[in-house]
Enzyme design. Structure first.
Site, PDB file in Angstrom:
ATOM      1  N   HIS A   6      52.134 -46.474  -2.614  1.00 20.09           N
ATOM      2  CA  HIS A   6      51.926 -45.996  -1.248  1.00 20.09           C
ATOM      3  C   HIS A   6      51.104 -44.718  -1.320  1.00 20.09           C
ATOM      4  CE1 HIS A   6      53.280 -46.495   2.963  1.00 20.09           C
ATOM      5  NE2 HIS A   6      52.994 -45.198   3.046  1.00 20.09           N
ATOM      6  N   ASP A  32      55.369 -49.718  -4.163  1.00 20.76           N
ATOM      7  CA  ASP A  32      55.573 -48.797  -3.037  1.00 20.76           C
ATOM      8  C   ASP A  32      57.019 -48.299  -3.007  1.00 20.76           C
ATOM      9  OD1 ASP A  32      55.661 -47.484  -0.577  1.00 20.76           O
ATOM     10  OD2 ASP A  32      54.401 -48.988   0.403  1.00 20.76           O
ATOM     11  N   TYR A  81      51.792 -41.452   8.907  1.00 27.65           N
ATOM     12  CA  TYR A  81      52.719 -40.401   9.336  1.00 27.65           C
ATOM     13  C   TYR A  81      52.196 -39.028   8.919  1.00 27.65           C
ATOM     14  CZ  TYR A  81      57.319 -38.125   9.968  1.00 27.65           C
ATOM     15  OH  TYR A  81      58.355 -37.315  10.350  1.00 27.65           O
ATOM     16  N   SER A  91      50.591 -47.733   6.792  1.00 30.27           N
ATOM     17  CA  SER A  91      51.839 -46.963   6.765  1.00 30.27           C
ATOM     18  C   SER A  91      52.388 -46.832   8.183  1.00 30.27           C
ATOM     19  CB  SER A  91      51.607 -45.610   6.081  1.00 30.27           C
ATOM     20  OG  SER A  91      52.842 -44.978   5.802  1.00 30.27           O
TER      21      SER A  91
END
Length: 318
Positions: free
Chosen positions: A298, A269, A90, A180
């Protein structure tokens, strides 16, 4: 520190899907619309310092005519070659050619794209109805026909159309991968199209939205907070928002995946919590496996440190 459910509970965590009655027809119609649209492919040769690969900038028309940019890399060899499609996280982009060199030098063609409107060369040409929060996650979220990820998912599926038209590509050996957001897109593409042979979804985003949004209240990952920001200001749209998201949730898409699929889960995460990943894994009905990254979180470091395992999976399965 335990950031989610204990592992023994995660193995049993299998939330019920919440598909709308027209879920399948919505995607069938969306795919049919996309299939009729011209790709208008343009390849621009890059004079790269590694001379034994073919290096191109790739441009094509995605859903609704949005112009999508990326890389198309192939080994210099005769005959058909397998291909790997890579989707970015993202707000990230296609990265640099060097990120994919090992794959191309091993004999794979590679396609990597920028996601529409995010960092990079892809254009988002759609106007979205309001309301929305800052970012991409809530664009058009009050109507599933207008939601941002409808275009994104179709842009990604269209890569398979591009590859199928290339005489040098062996379409029986296509791998879809990403981390992700990219991991979530890899799952969605494999759910919406049966051409991929293998899916590698690393610490995937776009999974089990209901839990992820509730989770965001405590751990505050900025992306899922876009939803809570919106409904705190406009609570009257909460029901419609969740209804829209149900069409794009990999929890509802994942049972359509037929090819072999591997998911990685980072147990530290706090952006894509492990329970949202296990929700997908436990609902998969295909040949599947999972890599549990016990001490990882993450981060870009997680993506880089996974490279050896990534290569192992790609070589074994494509």
């Amino acid at each position: 520190m335990l950031v989610d459910l204990p592992l023994e509970e995660l193995w049993k965590y299998k939330p019920t899907q919440n598909k709308e009655e027209d879920f399948d027809s919505f995607w069938d119609e969306t795919l049919a619309i996309s299939k009729k649209e011209a790709l208008n492919v343009e390849l621009q040769k890059i004079n790269h310092y590694v001379k034994n690969i073919n290096t191109y900038k790739l441009f094509y028309d995605g859903f609704g005519g949005a112009r999508i940019g990326g890389f198309y890399l192939t080994p210099k060899r005769s005959g058909k070659v397998p291909a790997i499609v890579w989707f970015p996280g993202y707000g990230d982009n296609k990265n640099e050619v060097s990120f994919y060199l090992s794959w191309v030098l091993l004999g794979y063609a590679v396609v990597a794209i920028d996601i529409r409107g995010q960092l990079g060369e892809s254009i988002d040409n759609k106007a979205y109805p309001g309301p929305s929060a800052v970012g991409y996650m809530t664009k058009g979220v009050t109507d599933h026909m207008d939601y941002y990820y409808r275009g994104v998912y179709m842009d990604c599926v269209r890569i398979l159309d591009f590859l199928e038209a290339r005489k040098e590509i062996d379409m029986s050996r296509i791998g879809i991968a990403g981390a992700s957001q990219g991991g979530g897109l890899a799952l969605a593409v494999s759910a919406l199209d049966d051409r991929p042979r293998f899916t590698l979804s690393e610490v995937p985003y776009l999974c089990h939205f209901q839990r992820a949004i509730e989770w965001a209240e405590d751990f505050k990952p900025i992306t899922y907070l876009e939803f809570t920001t919106l409904i705190k200001r406009f609570p009257e749209y909460a029901k419609k928002m969740y209804q829209t998201l149900s069409y794009f949730d990999n929890l509802n898409l994942c049972d359509r995946i037929k090819n072999r699929t591997v998911i990685s889960v980072a147990m530290k995460d706090t952006v894509c919590p492990p329970s949202t990943n296990f929700a997908i894994y436990n609902n998969l009905t295909c040949d599947k496996d999972i890599d549990i990254l016990e001490y990882w979180d993450h981060s870009w470091e997680t993506v880089l440190k996974y490279e050896e395992k990534r290569l192992e999976h790609l070589i074994k399965n494509i």
